[in-house]
Design an enzyme around this catalytic site. Structure first.
Site, PDB file in Angstrom:
ATOM      1  CD1 TRP A 174      -2.680   1.924   0.801  1.00 55.11           C
ATOM      2  CD2 TRP A 174      -2.276   1.842   2.203  1.00 55.11           C
ATOM      3  NE1 TRP A 174      -3.168   2.630   0.935  1.00 55.11           N
ATOM      4  CE2 TRP A 174      -3.489   2.595   2.547  1.00 55.11           C
ATOM      5  CE3 TRP A 174      -1.242   1.524   3.897  1.00 55.11           C
ATOM      6  CZ2 TRP A 174      -3.309   4.029   3.227  1.00 55.11           C
ATOM      7  CZ3 TRP A 174      -1.854   3.074   4.965  1.00 55.11           C
ATOM      8  CH2 TRP A 174      -3.194   3.559   4.624  1.00 55.11           C
ATOM      9  CG  ASP A 189      -2.215  -3.252   7.064  1.00 54.39           C
ATOM     10  OD1 ASP A 189      -3.263  -2.661   7.858  1.00 54.39           O
ATOM     11  OD2 ASP A 189      -1.884  -1.983   6.425  1.00 54.39           O
ATOM     12  CE  LYS A 215     -10.895  -0.524   1.759  1.00 54.15           C
ATOM     13  NZ  LYS A 215     -10.215   0.004   2.590  1.00 54.15           N
TER      14      LYS A 215
END
Length: 421
Positions: free
Chosen positions: A150, A231, A267
């Site tokens: 990311w 993560d 999310k």
């Protein structure tokens, strides 16, 4: 004779002339968020935004989960709720339930009270707080992140005070995992180095290790004393199963070793704008966890003092109520299944069209994103000629697709790979 004003502004400063910020240069757009900026400016009726990392319905609309609306209504109707500051560590119920969600209700680490959990500002804030804690209190200041990862990861950790290095992860030839390269690079890392791991649904590639590969990674990291920093942005969003998507993390916790985990509810609960996240540090003992939490407070206090209450209250309301929790798992699976279905539709359409190349990676990858394998020139061509927006590395958000837009995307991909090499 009148005395001179000792604090008179210098000529050309502030309101008396030119700006004191005149030397500030225009910063470039964020490479990910900038895609949406460009998309919004495009007047084309056929434009498609595949850059945004947020779930969309089949109609291309943002989704607020029904269970979230129900939880919010309960909160609004509760006359005992106030708007007082939370503690520095956040909402206690939220922290306890977040640790339980990622580590499992029967986790020895939770039962032995050796997990320090603090509520943070979504996944990004959790990573930043964890990074600053490590920079202050851990003996090794180097963190290895996957290549690619990311786009915000290197910036977050660098500004937190860590030195960022990379390990091989993605193999562009197979559009899968470069497992040998990954093991070689972690083997060469200095003992004690921090290693960032995506718990599931790797962003941007959608490529995850198998459970057997995870076990090999765990054995290697523990043998070298490497510190895992997970993560977890997509728990339940990848496979549709909350426990399955947490298996990698739980493998590392089960061996009794220490690790860090950053969680986000952006999310999997659709709480993007609420900025709800948690940082959990699994320690060797309850005493160490208590001391770690005390130092996490000292990281957070001068940063944002304490976290917001509303989003964390939504999460806690859902996680502690059996009926709401069950409803959440059903809605979560529906989102995951729609993305899996979009993968299959795109793959089938490319194959039916006879588009050159092996597109099986689209259905092998998992999660919100697909690493298409398209190069920068092909991406630019698709944006210019077909008004399809994605990041320059060829990453597309499967959630941005629908049955209606798949044919247009296939036309664009077919033209790009046949005309642009």
């Amino acid at each position: 004779m009148a005395s001179q004003n000792p604090i008179a502004p210098s000529p050309g400063a502030g309101i008396y002339g030119g700006s004191v910020f005149a030397n500030v240069v225009q910063a470039p757009e964020d490479p990910i968020l900038g895609v949406t900026v460009a998309y919004n400016k495009d007047p084309s009726p056929v434009k498609v935004n595949l850059g945004v990392g947020a779930y969309r319905t089949e109609e291309g609309k943002p989704l607020v989960l029904n269970v979230v609306r129900r939880a919010e209504q309960l909160l609004v109707n509760d006359p005992s709720r106030v708007k007082e500051y939370l503690p520095i560590t956040g909402l206690a119920d939220f922290n306890k339930l977040s640790a339980k969600l990622i580590f499992g209700a029967d986790s020895p680490a939770i039962q032995e009270i050796r997990v320090a959990t603090v509520q943070c500002l979504s996944g990004t804030g959790s990573l930043r707080v964890g990074g600053e804690f490590l920079a202050r209190h851990y003996h090794e200041r180097t963190i290895y992140i996957p290549q690619p990862t990311w786009g915000n990861h290197p910036k977050v950790f660098t500004l937190a005070g860590l030195s960022v290095k990379t390990y091989r992860y993605y193999d562009p030839t197979t559009r899968g995992l470069n497992f040998e390269g990954l093991l070689a690079d972690l083997s060469a890392a200095p003992p004690g180095a921090i290693v960032l791991l995506h718990a599931c649904a790797h962003n941007p590639t959608g490529v995850d290790p198998t459970l057997d590969q995870w076990e090999q990674i765990r054995l290697l990291m523990r043998s070298k004393g490497l510190l895992p920093f997970f993560d977890s942005a997509y728990q339940g969003f990848a496979s549709g199963n909350l426990d399955a998507d947490a298996q990698s993390v739980r493998m590392f916790v089960a061996d009794g070793g220490e690790c860090l985990t950053a969680q986000s509810y952006a999310k999997n609960m659709g709480l993007y704008g609420e900025r709800v996240g948690a940082l959990s540090i699994v320690c060797k003992s309850a005493d160490v966890a208590t001391r770690v939490e005390s130092q996490l407070k000292l990281v957070i206090r001068p940063m944002y003092s304490n976290p917001p209450i509303h989003g964390a209250s939504i999460v806690a309301t859902i996680l502690k109520d059996r009926e709401l929790y069950h409803e959440w798992t059903i809605e979560l699976k529906a989102m995951a299944d729609r993305i899996i279905n979009m993968r299959q539709q795109l793959f089938d359409a490319l194959r039916a069209r006879g588009t050159p190349g092996d597109w099986s990676h689209i259905i092998k990858q998992i999660g919100m994103f697909t690493f298409t394998g398209l190069n920068t020139e092909q991406v630019t061509f698709m944006t210019k000629e077909y008004h399809i927006y994605m990041t320059s590395d060829g990453r597309i958000s499967m959630a941005g697709l629908s049955s209606k837009t798949v044919p247009h995307l296939v036309d664009a991909i077919h033209a790009a790979v046949t005309r642009m090499k």
